[in-house]
Scaffold this motif. Sequence first.
Motif, PDB file in Angstrom:
ATOM      1  N   GLU A 224       0.849  -1.185   0.000  1.00  0.00           N
ATOM      2  CA  GLU A 224       0.000   0.000   0.000  1.00  0.00           C
ATOM      3  C   GLU A 224       0.885   1.236   0.000  1.00  0.00           C
ATOM      4  OE1 GLU A 224      -3.928   1.752   2.258  1.00  0.00           O
ATOM      5  OE2 GLU A 224      -2.350   0.911   3.502  1.00  0.00           O
ATOM      6  N   LEU A 225       0.502   2.230  -0.771  1.00  0.00           N
ATOM      7  CA  LEU A 225       1.257   3.482  -0.820  1.00  0.00           C
ATOM      8  C   LEU A 225       0.437   4.575  -0.143  1.00  0.00           C
ATOM      9  CD1 LEU A 225       3.748   5.058  -1.856  1.00  0.00           C
ATOM     10  CD2 LEU A 225       2.364   5.669  -3.835  1.00  0.00           C
ATOM     11  N   PRO A 226       0.725   4.881   1.111  1.00  0.00           N
ATOM     12  CA  PRO A 226      -0.010   5.959   1.777  1.00  0.00           C
ATOM     13  C   PRO A 226       0.511   7.318   1.336  1.00  0.00           C
ATOM     14  CG  PRO A 226       1.640   5.067   3.262  1.00  0.00           C
ATOM     15  CD  PRO A 226       1.701   4.243   1.991  1.00  0.00           C
ATOM     16  N   PRO A 227      -0.277   8.376   1.503  1.00  0.00           N
ATOM     17  CA  PRO A 227       0.188   9.715   1.141  1.00  0.00           C
ATOM     18  C   PRO A 227       1.234  10.224   2.121  1.00  0.00           C
ATOM     19  CG  PRO A 227      -1.960   9.837   2.190  1.00  0.00           C
ATOM     20  CD  PRO A 227      -1.674   8.383   1.990  1.00  0.00           C
ATOM     21  N   TYR A 228       1.921  11.279   1.740  1.00  0.00           N
ATOM     22  CA  TYR A 228       2.933  11.875   2.617  1.00  0.00           C
ATOM     23  C   TYR A 228       2.276  12.429   3.883  1.00  0.00           C
ATOM     24  CZ  TYR A 228       6.484  15.134   4.309  1.00  0.00           C
ATOM     25  OH  TYR A 228       7.383  15.821   5.087  1.00  0.00           O
ATOM     26  N   HIS A 229       1.180  13.164   3.699  1.00  0.00           N
ATOM     27  CA  HIS A 229       0.451  13.713   4.845  1.00  0.00           C
ATOM     28  C   HIS A 229      -0.521  12.661   5.357  1.00  0.00           C
ATOM     29  CE1 HIS A 229       2.128  17.685   4.451  1.00  0.00           C
ATOM     30  NE2 HIS A 229       1.770  17.753   3.191  1.00  0.00           N
ATOM     31  N   ILE A 230      -0.172  12.008   6.452  1.00  0.00           N
ATOM     32  CA  ILE A 230      -0.991  10.939   6.999  1.00  0.00           C
ATOM     33  C   ILE A 230      -0.801  10.914   8.505  1.00  0.00           C
ATOM     34  CG2 ILE A 230       0.850   9.229   6.626  1.00  0.00           C
ATOM     35  CD1 ILE A 230      -1.318   7.132   6.135  1.00  0.00           C
ATOM     36  N   GLU A 231      -1.873  10.606   9.225  1.00  0.00           N
ATOM     37  CA  GLU A 231      -1.787  10.509  10.677  1.00  0.00           C
ATOM     38  C   GLU A 231      -0.898   9.334  11.076  1.00  0.00           C
ATOM     39  OE1 GLU A 231      -3.027  12.570  12.993  1.00  0.00           O
ATOM     40  OE2 GLU A 231      -3.654  13.863  11.322  1.00  0.00           O
ATOM     41  N   PRO A 232      -0.147   9.464  12.181  1.00  0.00           N
ATOM     42  CA  PRO A 232       0.777   8.398  12.585  1.00  0.00           C
ATOM     43  C   PRO A 232       0.134   7.028  12.715  1.00  0.00           C
ATOM     44  CG  PRO A 232       1.197  10.384  13.850  1.00  0.00           C
ATOM     45  CD  PRO A 232      -0.038  10.655  13.057  1.00  0.00           C
ATOM     46  N   GLU A 233      -1.072   6.957  13.303  1.00  0.00           N
ATOM     47  CA  GLU A 233      -1.706   5.653  13.468  1.00  0.00           C
ATOM     48  C   GLU A 233      -2.155   5.081  12.132  1.00  0.00           C
ATOM     49  OE1 GLU A 233      -1.963   3.452  16.074  1.00  0.00           O
ATOM     50  OE2 GLU A 233      -0.408   4.865  16.695  1.00  0.00           O
ATOM     51  N   ALA A 234      -2.578   5.937  11.214  1.00  0.00           N
ATOM     52  CA  ALA A 234      -2.959   5.456   9.879  1.00  0.00           C
ATOM     53  C   ALA A 234      -1.729   4.923   9.143  1.00  0.00           C
ATOM     54  CB  ALA A 234      -3.614   6.583   9.089  1.00  0.00           C
ATOM     55  N   LEU A 235      -0.596   5.590   9.323  1.00  0.00           N
ATOM     56  CA  LEU A 235       0.635   5.107   8.701  1.00  0.00           C
ATOM     57  C   LEU A 235       1.028   3.759   9.286  1.00  0.00           C
ATOM     58  CD1 LEU A 235       3.078   5.505   6.846  1.00  0.00           C
ATOM     59  CD2 LEU A 235       4.173   6.817   8.674  1.00  0.00           C
ATOM     60  N   ARG A 236       0.889   3.600  10.595  1.00  0.00           N
ATOM     61  CA  ARG A 236       1.222   2.323  11.233  1.00  0.00           C
ATOM     62  C   ARG A 236       0.326   1.202  10.696  1.00  0.00           C
ATOM     63  NH1 ARG A 236       4.310   1.046  15.483  1.00  0.00           N
ATOM     64  NH2 ARG A 236       3.872  -0.876  16.621  1.00  0.00           N
TER      65      ARG A 236
END
Length: 416
Positions: free
Chosen positions: A206-218
């Motif tokens: 999955e490629l998350p965006p640069y601006h993302i909440e820490p828990e969403a990135l985790r």
Amino acid sequence: MSAAVSPTLRRLQRKVWKWVIDPYTTPPPAEQFGPYERGDFFRFTVLHRSRRSRARVGQLHTPHGVVNTPNFVAVGTNAALKMVDQPRANDAGLELMFCNTFHLMLQPGADVVAAAGGLHRFMQRDRPLMTDSGGFQVFSLAHGSVYDELNMKTRKRELEGRLLRVTEDGATFRSYVDGRILTLTPESSVQAQKALGADIIIPLDELPPYHIEPEALRRSVYLSHRWEARSLQEHLRDVRQQAMYCVVHGGVDESLRRLSAEYLTALPFDGIGIGGSLGKDRQELIALLQFLMPLLPADKPNHLLGIADMESIEQAVPLGVDTFDSCYPTRLGRHGTLLTRSRGRVRIRSRQWERVFEPVDEGCGGFVSRHHTLAYLHHLWRAHEPLAAALLTLHNIQYMCDEMRRLRERILDDAL
């Protein structure tokens, strides 16, 4: 996995995962993959390590030839380098090329490429190829590239409705070719890459965006790990003389990057990809690599995904990066900019080149510099001749290959 799982059970597992899996569920441990004996069809040899830095010169041995590292990997999205054919690319010294699974799945279809005998025969290339999983393109439908995100160049309404949903099963999207609704799963991505037949393949992530909440990135990192483990399981069922690189994620969060590196390098992948969001600028990218590179195994090749401008390469090679891919150098050529050692960047439409009857780049032995002057290329561009874009693109490939060769020589001399 150590025990075979029937296709029926796998389908049932996926249906259950789709609805009830906890987003922080850990992926399968390395022990579940059992012993893996790597065939001699793919191997990485380190020839020299610099005494001044982590830079190294090596060789990737693949079924379609040797790739010297560090090296530039040109992107041929649709199994073609825009404006440049394979013989010219070979003459320029291009050893490894990158093709995009997402686009080839939609047009002409992985089955068509397989019927042609695989990508190498289909595109008449006798040198090594890489394919990606398709994940980058699918998730770019949701938020564009990092550049788009930071600069707001992509309007939200242009992207809405293309990526429909992301579940444990995979990513469902609408085809830009014919509007079909398709789901890309770890298994289907690997199956498509098996049909394409590249030497090096990539698991779905999955490629998350640069601006993302820490828990969403985790959560995203955990999802990528589970998808990559499933991709690896699918790959190991039928290796076909293909190597698979993992993709380390975590954005610019050092703790997540460490977590990702520790998990993925414990699995029997053949190489390491560095992906996900790599920072908002070169400074953040290099800071990330300074932290990450010492965590990667020294006996496996690594690849920096989507970065291949010379300014970044010159800073990343001393940190130990082996290969780089990007469409940036070829795109510059198509849009009228030459990369040169003797003159820097040359915008060929400028009137200053109208009467410069000299080679494009002094000291360059490539086709364009040997046969054409700046004045002629300026004329072609001003006259809107398609040949101009072809020659500028070819020269930029030559430039990148020459610069990578010079970097390897500097490492061998312990000057870098």
